[in-house]
Design an enzyme around this catalytic site. Structure first.
Site, mmCIF file in Angstrom:
data_model
loop_
_atom_site.group_PDB
_atom_site.id
_atom_site.type_symbol
_atom_site.label_atom_id
_atom_site.label_comp_id
_atom_site.label_asym_id
_atom_site.label_seq_id
_atom_site.Cartn_x
_atom_site.Cartn_y
_atom_site.Cartn_z
ATOM 1 N N ILE A 207 0.998 -1.109 -0.060
ATOM 2 C CA ILE A 207 -0.051 0.106 -0.002
ATOM 3 C C ILE A 207 0.961 0.964 0.080
ATOM 4 C CG2 ILE A 207 -1.646 0.932 0.955
ATOM 5 C CD1 ILE A 207 -2.423 -1.284 2.649
ATOM 6 N N HIS A 208 0.660 2.045 -0.807
ATOM 7 C CA HIS A 208 1.592 3.403 -1.016
ATOM 8 C C HIS A 208 0.994 4.882 -1.003
ATOM 9 C CE1 HIS A 208 0.822 2.015 -5.359
ATOM 10 N NE2 HIS A 208 1.765 3.066 -5.606
ATOM 11 N N ARG A 209 -0.719 4.358 -2.170
ATOM 12 C CA ARG A 209 -1.200 5.944 -2.363
ATOM 13 C C ARG A 209 -1.405 6.634 -1.243
ATOM 14 N NH1 ARG A 209 -1.974 5.225 -8.107
ATOM 15 N NH2 ARG A 209 -1.358 3.667 -8.733
#
Length: 361
Positions: A207-209
């Site tokens: 998860i990076h957004r």
């Protein structure tokens, strides 16, 4: 022909590696390149290790534009790239890849300096203007001269925007070129034995957004849903230090949740290939899971890579954390689709690009 090849972020390195290899194998005196690293990603595991693992030569120039907000980073890249080409040699072509800030910034500078632009991975669209990447794609494609596409859907997107057919080249996916070439070299990360990981007995999470990692409530609910509905599966989460601080602040701890630092290409894809499934909010990872036949659960409402859903192993489940439970139930019941590989995702995209560039010369 002198080609400036632009790279700045982790996905860029994966996509340029086969293009550089194809140019060097060609040994054509009429085609040379300079590798320009914008410095957009400056963490070692997100930049330097990729050069080593993917056999990418050291960059000819590093603009060192890491950090800063969107406009600060884009502006810094534009200023330093313009300075570079005005003080050295004006290239004949600027080749940009993907949809990061480096892509758009260098494309703008090139065109303003009278340099033609080739865009690798042109034409992909999510139709979600809340994504900075979507703006980068649209701006870049609006000024590009030569469009190299990964799918016929991308071709259609470009044609609908008025791009001439003769400037669009359906070549396939250079990210898959790299996957095909280096798949035999994937290697276990050092923690494999420490965490007692086994093939198909863990989930890989990315998860990076900003909409997810900067929202404490959202990331807390995601992790709680994944932990609660994954039975006895371990969960491996390569996490950026900034995101880890948020998770630590929230006090999220579980014996099956393993937070690790970002990994190199070979180690990360070893984890992907051996996972039962990947849960992600990324786009590029969905391409790799599709080719490897790994179930992929995507925490997004849309995708710029619809072929990974239509043909591949990817499923969009939206951004509501409550959608995780039914997706994991489907996975654990053995009901996930098998998927197939999209057209021309065969490891030869870079060679097709070079063949086009030879004709341009």
């Amino acid at each position: 022909m002198l080609i400036d090849i632009i790279a700045g972020a982790r996905p860029n390195f994966i996509k340029i590696a086969p293009i550089i290899a194809a140019i060097e194998e060609l040994k054509d005196v009429n085609m040379s390149y300079r590798l320009i690293h914008t410095g957009q990603h400056y963490d070692k595991n997100m930049s330097a290790s990729f050069f080593e693992q993917l056999n990418i030569p050291l960059p000819n120039y590093n603009l060192e534009c890491g950090g800063g907000k969107q406009s600060e980073q884009t502006g810094a890249i534009m200023i330093r790239y313009e300075k570079l080409i005005s003080e050295t040699v004006l290239p004949n072509l600027c080749l940009v890849v993907g949809d990061v800030n480096s892509t758009m910034a260098c494309a703008i500078v090139a065109r303003k300096c009278g340099v033609s632009v080739a865009h690798v991975e042109a034409g992909i669209r999510s139709n979600d203007w809340s994504m900075p990447e979507e703006i980068n794609r649209i701006v870049t494609d609006s000024i590009t001269n030569y469009f190299f596409t990964t799918s016929k859907t991308a071709n259609h997107n470009l044609i609908s925007q008025g791009v001439a057919n003769e400037n669009i080249f359906f070549v396939g996916n250079t990210m898959i070129d790299t996957l095909v070439k280096f798949r035999p070299k994937f290697r276990k990360p050092l923690f494999w034995e420490e965490f007692k990981l086994k093939n198909k007995e863990y989930l890989l999470l990315t998860i990076h957004r900003p909409a997810n990692v900067d929202n404490e409530t959202k990331i807390k609910e995601y992790l709680e849903q994944i932990i609660s509905n994954s039975k006895d599966l371990k969960i491996v989460f390569p996490v950026h230090p900034r995101t880890k601080k948020v998770i630590d602040k929230l006090g999220i701890n579980h014996e099956r949740l393993h937070l690790i630092e970002p990994l190199g290409y070979l180690e990360f894809n070893f984890l992907t290939e051996n996972a039962l499934a990947v849960i992600t909010d990324s786009g590029g990872i969905t391409e790799e899971t599709t080719v490897m036949g790994i179930p992929c659960i995507t925490l997004r409402d849309n995708t710029e890579r619809p072929e990974t859903v239509i043909l591949g192993t990817n499923e969009l489940i939206g951004t509501n954390p409550n959608s995780i439970k039914p997706a994991l139930e489907k996975l654990l019941n053995g009901d996930w689709k098998k998927g197939g590989i999209p057209e021309l995702w065969d490891g030869l995209a870079a060679q097709r690009i070079i063949n086009v560039l030879k004709k341009i010369i």
